[in-house]
Write an enzyme that holds these catalytic residues in place. Structure first.
Site, short mmCIF file in Angstrom:
data_model
loop_
_atom_site.label_atom_id
_atom_site.label_comp_id
_atom_site.label_asym_id
_atom_site.label_seq_id
_atom_site.Cartn_x
_atom_site.Cartn_y
_atom_site.Cartn_z
CD1 TRP A 64 16.20 105.81 27.25
CD2 TRP A 64 15.26 103.97 26.37
NE1 TRP A 64 17.12 105.18 26.44
CE2 TRP A 64 16.59 104.07 25.90
CE3 TRP A 64 14.47 102.90 25.94
CZ2 TRP A 64 17.14 103.13 25.04
CZ3 TRP A 64 15.03 101.97 25.07
CH2 TRP A 64 16.35 102.09 24.62
CG ASP A 77 14.05 103.46 33.01
OD1 ASP A 77 15.13 103.08 33.52
OD2 ASP A 77 13.84 103.45 31.78
CE LYS A 85 21.67 101.83 28.62
NZ LYS A 85 20.30 102.29 28.62
C1 PLP Z 1 19.10 101.90 27.93
C2 PLP Z 1 17.85 102.31 28.58
C3 PLP Z 1 16.70 101.54 28.49
C4 PLP Z 1 16.61 100.26 27.68
O1 PLP Z 1 17.32 99.26 28.29
P1 PLP Z 1 17.32 97.76 27.73
O2 PLP Z 1 17.93 97.01 28.86
O3 PLP Z 1 18.15 97.77 26.49
O4 PLP Z 1 15.92 97.36 27.46
C5 PLP Z 1 15.58 101.95 29.18
N1 PLP Z 1 15.59 103.07 29.92
C6 PLP Z 1 16.69 103.84 30.01
C7 PLP Z 1 16.65 105.08 30.85
C8 PLP Z 1 17.85 103.49 29.36
O5 PLP Z 1 18.95 104.26 29.46
#
Ligand code: PLP
Length: 360
Positions: free
Chosen positions: A101, A171, A195
């Site tokens: 990511w 993030d 998540k």
């Molecule tokens: C799942 C995830 C993403 C991507 O998320 P989307 O909403 O599908 O774009 C980005 N960063 C992390 C840390 C993730 O776990």
């Protein structure tokens, strides 16, 4: 009806009480005679839901008053572009690469300016977090970017990087509300909600107000400008109303448990059950350096791909779902987000113990 223990990395398990409340309110939300899915996003019924969700999130995270909370669409992945478009005033940003990511965010940022990877743990397949205490950060860098919990590899930062005074962007998709964080240490923290917070379709940005300006890269779409969204209170266009409503319920659920300190304690207890088992098992092994182990995503392997596949299939037959590891890592991964009950982790460990004895 039997619910399984769902160890999916995302979309992921939600608190059962939240789902039950939503079910009870499906046809008639609080006497309004309609579902939240059917309401105008401009109606007082809905703006009350949105305002209450924001306030509960502010309470939970202790968000300072000079930070805006934005409920946006496009997932975390869309922020990979929106962040450089809004924040790269000098067109320079520093990225720390700790997994897929972070790498995707870095690659996206390279399309908009001079994004540099200043540290990486790719040399050991992202099984650790690099030393971030004294990095080579440019004086005119716009920000330093991290992915705080690495969903696929199962690592997390144990301390934040020394950004040498530069703004930190993080993030937190897969550790959102899993433990307290000090929002004031960041310029921007954001995460997709699917998540740990709610149904897919929303990404929440928590952003310091002075970063919300008209000074964005030329060509930035109106919808991706933080200013557009902040000025409109996340209602520039129709938001995913129902999803925001469910997130609001999850915020209340965490409050009812005692907030983020209590959540952290529960998460530490759950993670310890699984990690202790892994450390004592002869068959199963955790894949990351102990110091950096995630509380949320726990990858493990037997070292034998056929045995891994057998394990995943037999676990599924016992109501332990979605334990297959990410396609880039193999083996298994148990995501044990906030809403995974302790008994779910205990059931997993009991099953692993039984499997180990049967297949010794
Ligand atoms: C799942 C995830 C993403 C991507 O998320 P989307 O909403 O599908 O774009 C980005 N960063 C992390 C840390 C993730 O776990």
């Amino acid at each position: 009806m039997a619910r399984v223990y769902n160890f999916s990395a995302g979309p992921a398990v939600l608190p059962e009480s939240v789902l039950q409340e939503a079910a009870a309110e499906m046809l008639d939300y609080k006497g309004y005679g309609m579902s939240v899915m059917e309401m105008s996003h401009r109606s007082k019924m809905f703006t009350d839901i949105l305002d209450e969700a924001e306030q509960d999130l502010r309470d939970l995270m202790g968000i300072p008053s000079n930070y805006k909370v934005l409920f946006l669409q496009g997932g975390a992945s869309q922020q990979f572009a929106a962040i450089p478009m809004n924040l790269m005033k000098n067109k320079k940003a520093e990225y720390i690469i700790t997994g897929n990511w972070a790498k995707k965010a870095f690659q996206e940022a390279q399309m908009y300016g001079d994004a540099r990877a200043i540290a990486s743990s790719a040399d050991k397949t992202f099984t650790y977090i690099p030393d971030v205490s004294d990095l080579d950060i440019r004086d005119d860098a716009d920000y330093v970017y991290i992915c705080q919990n690495n969903t696929i590899y199962g690592t997390r930062y144990t301390e934040l990087p020394n950004t040498k005074g530069k703004d930190l962007v993080s993030d937190i998709s897969s550790c959102f509300l899993s433990e307290p964080i000090d929002v004031s240490k960041y310029a921007l923290v954001y995460g997709g909600v699917q998540k740990n917070v709610g149904p897919a379709g929303i990404v929440i940005d928590i952003i310091r107000e002075d970063l919300i300006t008209d000074d964005v890269l030329p060509g930035t779409p109106t919808m991706l400008k933080f200013k557009t969204q902040a000025d409109a209170g996340s209602l520039y266009n129709t938001p995913p109303c129902y999803n925001i409503y469910i997130c609001g319920k999850v915020f209340k659920w965490i409050k009812s448990l005692g907030g983020l300190e209590a959540m952290k304690k529960i998460n530490e207890e759950k993670a310890a059950i699984l990690y202790d088992f892994l450390d004592n098992s002869k068959m199963f092994k955790g894949t990351v350096e102990k110091k950096y182990r995630s509380l949320m995503n726990v990858p493990f392997v037997t070292g034998d791909a056929d045995l891994d596949a057998k394990f995943v299939a037999e676990a599924k037959a016992c109501g332990l779902e979605n334990l297959k590891g990410h396609r880039t890592v193999g083996g298994m991964r148990a995501s044990i987000y906030n809403a995974m009950p302790k008994v779910g982790v205990e059931a997993l460990v009991q099953f692993m113990d039984k499997f180990e004895k049967e297949n010794a």
